[in-house]
Write a protein that holds these residues in place. Sequence first.
Motif, short mmCIF file in Angstrom:
data_model
loop_
_atom_site.label_atom_id
_atom_site.label_comp_id
_atom_site.label_asym_id
_atom_site.label_seq_id
_atom_site.Cartn_x
_atom_site.Cartn_y
_atom_site.Cartn_z
N ALA A 64 -3.98 1.47 -1.44
CA ALA A 64 -3.87 2.48 -0.37
C ALA A 64 -2.84 3.54 -0.70
O ALA A 64 -1.78 3.25 -1.24
N LYS A 65 -3.17 4.78 -0.34
CA LYS A 65 -2.23 5.89 -0.53
C LYS A 65 -1.36 6.07 0.71
O LYS A 65 -0.26 6.58 0.62
N GLY A 66 -1.88 5.67 1.86
CA GLY A 66 -1.14 5.76 3.10
C GLY A 66 -1.53 4.62 4.01
O GLY A 66 -2.68 4.19 4.02
N ILE A 67 -0.56 4.11 4.77
CA ILE A 67 -0.81 2.97 5.64
C ILE A 67 -0.34 3.31 7.04
O ILE A 67 0.83 3.66 7.24
N LEU A 68 -1.25 3.22 8.00
CA LEU A 68 -0.93 3.37 9.41
C LEU A 68 -0.84 1.96 9.97
O LEU A 68 -1.83 1.24 10.01
N LEU A 69 0.33 1.55 10.37
CA LEU A 69 0.56 0.17 10.80
C LEU A 69 0.92 0.18 12.28
O LEU A 69 1.96 0.71 12.67
#
Length: 83
Positions: free
Chosen positions: A18-23
């Motif tokens: 993943a390049k970006g993670i929305l958690l």
Amino acid sequence: MGHLANYYDEVISCLRPAKGILLFGPGEAKGELKKRSERDKLDLRITRFETSDKMTERQISQKVRRHYLPSGVTLPPGRRSKR
């Protein structure tokens, strides 16, 4: 190592590319996942970390779209959720 630890390890392995993670989400699982992402040096990819109430699949999809799509962009009809 318990079942939960194995689960988090599996999730982290899926997040590696993943390049970006929305958690986000309710409860404490997101905090544990954040700790493990820090341990595995994936934490710099977390673009947002927040607590949210229990959500429907549609609400989750809308939240993710709002976060990752530029403002004003809409998906073609074939790309929208069928629910």
